[in-house]
Design a protein around this motif. Structure first.
Motif, mmCIF file in Angstrom:
data_model
loop_
_atom_site.group_PDB
_atom_site.id
_atom_site.type_symbol
_atom_site.label_atom_id
_atom_site.label_comp_id
_atom_site.label_asym_id
_atom_site.label_seq_id
_atom_site.Cartn_x
_atom_site.Cartn_y
_atom_site.Cartn_z
ATOM 1 N N PRO A 21 -42.983 49.514 -7.857
ATOM 2 C CA PRO A 21 -43.951 48.494 -7.424
ATOM 3 C C PRO A 21 -43.856 48.256 -5.927
ATOM 4 O O PRO A 21 -42.759 48.177 -5.363
ATOM 5 N N SER A 76 -54.201 42.991 -11.908
ATOM 6 C CA SER A 76 -53.534 43.797 -10.877
ATOM 7 C C SER A 76 -54.555 44.511 -9.996
ATOM 8 O O SER A 76 -54.384 44.611 -8.768
ATOM 9 N N ASP A 151 -45.099 54.411 -12.888
ATOM 10 C CA ASP A 151 -43.740 54.117 -12.441
ATOM 11 C C ASP A 151 -42.809 54.345 -13.626
ATOM 12 O O ASP A 151 -42.782 53.547 -14.561
ATOM 13 N N SER A 189 -40.822 50.802 -0.648
ATOM 14 C CA SER A 189 -41.495 49.629 -1.197
ATOM 15 C C SER A 189 -41.756 48.603 -0.101
ATOM 16 O O SER A 189 -40.942 48.418 0.801
ATOM 17 N N ARG A 191 -42.643 45.369 -0.988
ATOM 18 C CA ARG A 191 -42.595 44.069 -1.627
ATOM 19 C C ARG A 191 -41.376 43.287 -1.144
ATOM 20 O O ARG A 191 -40.638 43.704 -0.261
ATOM 21 N N SER A 195 -37.773 41.963 -5.202
ATOM 22 C CA SER A 195 -38.297 43.113 -5.935
ATOM 23 C C SER A 195 -37.394 44.320 -5.743
ATOM 24 O O SER A 195 -37.097 45.053 -6.696
#
Length: 224
Positions: A21, A76, A151, A189, A191, A195
Motif C-alpha cells: 500500500p 479506494s 499486493d 511506499s 504512506r 503503514s
C-alpha cells in the motif's frame, strides 16, 4: 517510470503491477486510464475483488441495486480519483458515469462480457483464484488494455501467496516470455510511518511462519 512506460506501450495488452500500500500503483493506473479516455476515447472500467477483510463476501447484505451494493468497494478508487482530479472529482466521476465513460463492474457479473475499446483496471487481484483471473483476462477485446494491481502481502482469502491466481500466473514461463504482458513490482511506499511499520511487522511474521513450516517439515523427515 517503468510502470508508466509499460502502460504507454501499445504492444503490451496486460500490465501487471504489485506492491505494498502506498507505492502509487492505483494512482498511476487511474491517471493513465483518464488520459486514455481523453486522448483516445477509451472508456474506463473498474473492478476489484469483493473479498472483505476476514474473507467474508456478500452483496446480499447491502440493500439496493448493483451500484449501491458495490459502493463500499469503490471507496479506494474514489479516494485516488480525488487525488488526481481535486475537489471536483466526485462531480466529474458522476458525469463520466452518466455518459457510461466510467463503469464499475463486479467480477461476479463479468461472465459473457467482452470489453472492447477500454482500459480495465483490476485491483486487489491477490484475492482472486486462478479461474477468476483467467476469466477476466479472456474477456478483453480489441483496442483494450488490462491493468492488474495487487499486493501479495495482503491476502484476505486465507491462502498463502503461492496459492493465489496472481502468483501462479506471474510465475509461468508463458506469461514472462510473452510480448503482450509486462510485470512491475514497486517497492517504495509513500504512506505514513505507521503503514511502513505494519509492513515490516507483516513481513517478519510471514518470515517466521515460513521458517516454522520448514522446521516442521525437517522434523517430520528426521523422525522417520
Amino acid at each position: 517510470t517503468v510502470f508508466i512506460d509499460s502502460l504507454l506501450d501499445e504492444s503490451i495488452l496486460i500490465a501487471t503491477c504489485i506492491g505494498a500500500p502506498g507505492v502509487g500503483k492505483t494512482l498511476i493506473a487511474l491517471a493513465y486510464a483518464l488520459q486514455q479516455l481523453k486522448d483516445n476515447d477509451r472508456k474506463i472500467i473498474l473492478t476489484k475483488s469483493t473479498r472483505l477483510i476476514g474473507n467474508s463476501k456478500a452483496f446480499g447484505a447491502v440493500p439496493g441495486g448493483i451500484r449501491e451494493k458495490i459502493a463500499p468497494f469503490l471507496t479506494s478508487y474514489e479516494i485516488v480519483f480525488s487525488k488526481i482530479l481535486g475537489s471536483n472529482a466526485y462531480s466529474y466521476m458522476s458525469i463520466l458515469e452518466n455518459k457510461r465513460d466510467l463503469e464499475f463492474i463486479p467480477i461476479e457479473y463479468m461472465r459473457g462480457c467482452t470489453f472492447e475499446g477500454c482500459t480495465l483496471v483490476l485491483d486487489e487481484a491477490q484475492n482472486l483464484g486462478i479461474h477468476e483471473l483467467i476469466s477476466i483476462i479472456t474477456r478483453m477485446g480489441d483496442e483494450s488494455k488490462l491493468v492488474i494491481l495487487g499486493d501479495l502481502s495482503q491476502i484476505d482469502t486465507g491462502q498463502r501467496s503461492e496459492e493465489t491466481g496472481l502468483f501462479k500466473i506471474l510465475n509461468t514461463q508463458a506469461w514472462n516470455n510473452s510480448e503482450l504482458t509486462s510485470h512491475i513490482e514497486l517497492t517504495t511506499s509513500y504512506r505514513s510511518p505507521l503503514s511502513q511499520l505494519m509492513l515490516d511487522i507483516t513481513k517478519e511474521i510471514q518470515d517466521n511462519e515460513g521458517e516454522s513450516r520448514t522446521n516442521n517439515r525437517n522434523y517430520r523427515t528426521f523422525s522417520k
